[in-house]
Design a protein around this motif. Structure first.
Motif, PDB file in Angstrom:
ATOM      1  N   LYS A   1      21.730 -51.496   5.935  1.00 40.97           N
ATOM      2  CA  LYS A   1      20.345 -51.956   5.866  1.00 40.97           C
ATOM      3  C   LYS A   1      19.620 -51.382   4.656  1.00 40.97           C
TER       4      LYS A   1
ATOM      5  N   ASN B   1      20.501 -62.069   4.875  1.00 42.40           N
ATOM      6  CA  ASN B   1      21.310 -60.864   4.744  1.00 42.40           C
ATOM      7  C   ASN B   1      22.297 -61.030   3.591  1.00 42.40           C
TER       8      ASN B   1
ATOM      9  N   ALA C   1      20.939 -52.729   1.522  1.00 42.05           N
ATOM     10  CA  ALA C   1      20.467 -54.103   1.347  1.00 42.05           C
ATOM     11  C   ALA C   1      19.024 -54.107   0.869  1.00 42.05           C
ATOM     12  N   ASP C   2      18.222 -53.238   1.452  1.00 38.15           N
ATOM     13  CA  ASP C   2      16.816 -53.174   1.036  1.00 38.15           C
ATOM     14  C   ASP C   2      16.716 -52.823  -0.442  1.00 38.15           C
TER      15      ASP C   2
ATOM     16  N   ILE D   1      21.301 -67.091   2.697  1.00 35.74           N
ATOM     17  CA  ILE D   1      20.445 -66.420   1.717  1.00 35.74           C
ATOM     18  C   ILE D   1      19.573 -67.427   0.982  1.00 35.74           C
TER      19      ILE D   1
ATOM     20  N   ASN E   1      27.018 -59.404   2.918  1.00 36.33           N
ATOM     21  CA  ASN E   1      28.100 -60.019   3.677  1.00 36.33           C
ATOM     22  C   ASN E   1      29.436 -59.701   3.000  1.00 36.33           C
TER      23      ASN E   1
END
Lengths: 230, 291, 312
Positions: free
Chosen positions: B41, B60, B44-45, A77, B63
């Protein structure tokens, strides 16, 4: 990250003698950078933004002509300024439709530089103006200031080392303006007033963010597949 | 004393009710994991929307580490209910079943009985947290992998290096255990006053919900109260995930922004535990058992 | 001299406005089946709970096995087994598991054989592994007694052991008490609000009411056939009374209660009373003999103590 690639669409125009001189200089710089088809570099990235607490992280940077760029941080990240850290100067000077105007001289890090203003000729360009501080004898860009339509002004300062021949910097310091950041406590589920713990960060709250990358190792022109950048 | 503890543990783990908590935790966690695995997804967005308008997050963030944090944040509000389910039943349940009078006429002191019972509820609480850790942390790490941990706080964001996270979880779980044992102690304390288990369970939850609301409300008149509410201190496990920065605004790997706060909160919780358990013993020793 | 297993002196328990037990003193000797009689609410349970340290006395002293209960609680309770009111145990455990658990709580390490023998004694061996949830009230009561006995205590305290049981269950408990007393030589304190139950098992009896002792004595004396009360109901009580007063039975007359005439006599004299009544031409509606104690107890429990007075 995707904004990286929007950033530099520059146009060259041959309307002015003075400008032509500068265009030649820019073209020479570009030619030097053009030696590099691709590279892979390791480095350390430091993020210095008032509302971000991040440690120095190891990064790997990949570049391929004309403007493919990828930054991979160990751990996965990274926090980057919106609108694109042109972590490398190559992406700035990839195209050739710009007007280059001389704007005097300046000393950067002890090097005498020529100040060149690049104006894109395409009105749709995201970039409004880029100022380059070019070290003429070495054909190296020491500093670049880019003003974009959407994302404000960014400043890049570069210092060079072993890969100066390729025009690849050893260290890039990226500066930009930041806005405030605030999330409601209801969302973060923080009950107490934790304004105080911020004091250390607040000391640096000059609304200027910085991202610094120090490269330790370049692998140049060893070939990188296009698919890698997807 | 050891016999008493063994017997109390035996009773806890022979009851079907005990396993409700373990099943509930497993169900909640796996559902969240399933949802994030299938549709992580978009989540996360949502999280990765530009922060402060000037920065963007690359990589990402969904996690195992972040997922565990999200789940802890959610579940540590609900786990007290599961803890209360057993702890607030320890005495009142026996009174309700009618076994308390038999227990008390056995050759050991009431203090021993209470300590054994409290110890047994603590073991249950800790096992529940270990179960939570296995599922929320280790299973998430296995399903979603590990990486840097990106956290949004109310006025700043924190990025923790991948290798700087795990020990924080160890600390956070130890702290959470302390917080949950405090809940157990509260439930335990309330359970000596009732002859059915519903009352103390509901009372325990009510106290926690009420205090949590007071802790959350940002109303000046209540702010003065906050430091005295144990619920305020129960969430100090989050402090493990805040990092110090040096003068150059570089996060110092392995540091905690406010270790003193963790220590203080831990002390407050320990005092509550001692207070609740001590109070239980004091009152229960004087209590006439009429059930 | 026989050892005093229980000695209670001046025991008082005050609950806010209610004096549940008021200056109660009594003693239980080794080998006694000590019947503790009283109405519901008379203070039996409170007294028993104080003997088992469930309730702390307001004042007074309890000694068990010659030791002060408050100071030697642990030693004393190791030697006491109790069923307190309903025989509640852990419903989610089997009979065997319950027995094992309470055996360990009582300070012994039970063998499988001991536990099975115990279950055998209370008639639950064939249900050893069934959860108590599935047991009838009588089975639970027997298990409760099994639990009270498992650590082989010297003193057994049974608080209302027949409550809620059917006649067979009551008989089972009665036989068990007799077995414990006669064969195993246990000292037993058993409470009840029913005289008939106590009468059949007790060697000594204590009757309490409103927390106070009314009568304490040997069952043999209290249930002495010489102390039989006969209640007569006749067509004309005034005539009958007149006749009786003029007869040798006059000294047996106790009192007249509403519709009945009471005589106190030896049980063996009833046939001749019968004959004489006929000779006196008293038209008899009923003749009910009972123990004077029973008569007395009935009056207490029905609340009209003023009619007859019985003195110990």
């Amino acid at each position: 990250m995707r904004h990286f690639f929007f950033i530099v669409v520059l146009f060259v125009s041959f309307t002015n003698v003075q400008a032509q001189d500068m265009t030649a200089l820019v073209t020479k710089v570009k030619a030097k950078l053009d030696q590099v088809n691709d590279y892979e570099a390791e480095g350390n990235m430091k993020t210095d933004v008032s509302f971000i607490k991040a440690p120095i992280g190891k990064v790997k940077v990949y570049f391929k002509k004309p403007n493919k760029f990828r930054l991979k941080k160990e751990g996965g990240i990274s926090l980057l300024p919106k609108g694109g850290v042109s972590v490398n100067i190559s992406t700035i000077i990839t195209t050739s439709d710009f007007v280059a105007l001389a704007a005097g001289e300046a000393v950067i890090d002890g090097f005498k530089t020529k100040i060149v203003k690049l104006l894109p000729t395409n009105e749709a360009s995201e970039i409004v103006i880029t100022t380059l501080y070019i070290d003429e004898p070495n054909l190296l860009v020491r500093k670049a200031i880019t003003t974009t339509k959407e994302n404000g002004t960014y400043e890049m300062q570069m210092s060079y080392g072993a890969y100066a021949n390729y025009g690849l910097p050893q260290k890039v310091v990226f500066s930009f303006n930041t806005k405030d950041y605030k999330l409601p406590k209801g969302i973060t589920l923080e009950f107490d007033d934790n304004e105080k713990p911020l004091s250390e960060a607040q000391k640096l709250k000059n609304k200027k963010g910085r991202v610094e990358i120090t490269y330790s190792n370049y692998i140049v022109n060893k070939g990188i597949a296009d698919s890698f950048f997807k | 004393m050891w016999t008493l503890i063994q017997i109390e543990l035996y009773k806890i783990f022979r009851r079907p009710r005990t396993y409700i908590a373990f099943i509930a935790v497993a169900a909640l966690i796996t559902i969240i994991q399933f949802g994030l695995k299938v549709d992580g997804k978009s989540y996360a967005d949502f999280l990765m929307k530009d922060i402060g308008g000037t920065m963007e997050i690359d990589g990402n963030i969904i996690n195992g580490y972040l997922i565990c944090y999200i789940m802890l944040q959610l579940l540590l509000v609900h786990v007290p209910l599961l803890v209360a389910l057993i702890a607030a039943d320890m005495i009142s349940g026996e009174a309700n079943m009618g076994t308390l009078r038999l227990l008390i006429s056995k050759p050991f002191s009431r203090t021993e009985l209470l300590l054994a019972k409290f110890f047994a509820s603590t073991v249950y609480t800790l096992l529940l947290l270990i179960w939570l850790a296995i599922l929320a942390l280790f299973l998430s790490m296995w399903i979603f992998g590990t990486g840097d941990m990106f956290l949004m706080k109310s006025s700043y964001v924190v990025l923790l290096s991948e290798n700087d996270v795990f020990w924080r979880y160890a600390g956070a779980f130890v702290f959470a255990a302390l917080a949950m044992v405090t809940v157990a102690a509260l439930g335990f304390f309330l359970s000596i006053f009732a002859e059915n288990s519903i009352g103390p369970i509901v009372a325990t939850m009510s106290v926690i919900v009420f205090f949590t609301i007071l802790s959350t409300l940002n109303i000046p008149i209540f702010n003065a109260l906050k430091p005295y509410l144990f619920t305020t201190h129960m969430i100090s496990w989050k402090e493990f995930f805040d990092i110090q920065v040096n003068d150059a605004n570089e996060a110092i790997v392995g540091s905690i922004q406010n270790p003193q706060k963790i220590v203080n909160s831990a002390l407050v919780l320990v005092l509550h535990i001692i207070g609740f358990v001590g109070g239980s013993i004091w009152i229960f020793n004087k209590k006439d058992v009429l059930s | 001299m026989m050892q005093q297993i229980v000695q209670v002196k001046g025991l008082t328990k005050q609950f806010k406005n209610l004096t549940a037990v008021n200056n109660l003193s009594f003693s239980v000797n080794e080998g006694d089946v000590y019947g503790f009689l009283g109405q519901n609410g008379a203070g039996k349970s409170t007294s028993i709970r104080m003997m088992l340290t469930l309730i702390e006395p307001t004042s007074g002293q309890i000694e068990l096995f010659g030791m002060d209960l408050a100071r030697h609680r642990r030693e004393i309770l190791r030697n006491v087994g109790a069923v307190i009111e309903k025989p509640d145990v852990y419903k989610y455990l089997s009979a065997y598991e319950n027995l094992e658990l309470f055996a360990r709580l009582s300070g012994i390490k039970p063998t499988k054989k001991l536990l099975m023998d115990q279950l055998e004694m209370v008639g639950l061996a064939n249900r050893a592994n069934d959860r108590v949830k599935t047991f009838s009230q009588g089975m639970k009561q027997r298990l409760g007694i099994g639990i009270a006995l498992v650590h082989n205590p010297q003193l057994i305290v049974l608080d209302e052991p027949t409550n809620g049981l059917d006649p067979q269950g009551i008989a089972d408990i009665r036989n068990l008490i007799l077995h414990l007393s006669r064969d195993l030589k246990k000292t037993i304190v058993v409470s009840s609000h029913l005289l008939s139950e106590i009468e059949q098992v007790a060697t000594r009896v204590l009757i309490i009411d409103k927390g106070q002792k009314l009568v304490e004595g040997n069952a043999a004396e209290l249930f002495d056939p010489a102390q039989t009360i006969v209640e007569l109901q006749t067509m004309d009580n005034a005539f009958a009374l007149e006749q009786l007063k003029a007869s040798p039975w006059s000294s047996y007359l106790q009192a007249q209660r509403n519709t009945a005439i009471l005589l106190k006599l030896n049980r063996t004299e009833i046939p001749s009373l019968h004959t004489d009544l006929a000779a006196m031409q008293i038209q008899l509606l009923s003749l009910q003999p009972r123990h004077s104690l029973e008569d007395y107890f009935l009056q207490i429990t029905s609340g009209n103590q003023h009619v007859d007075t019985y003195t110990n």
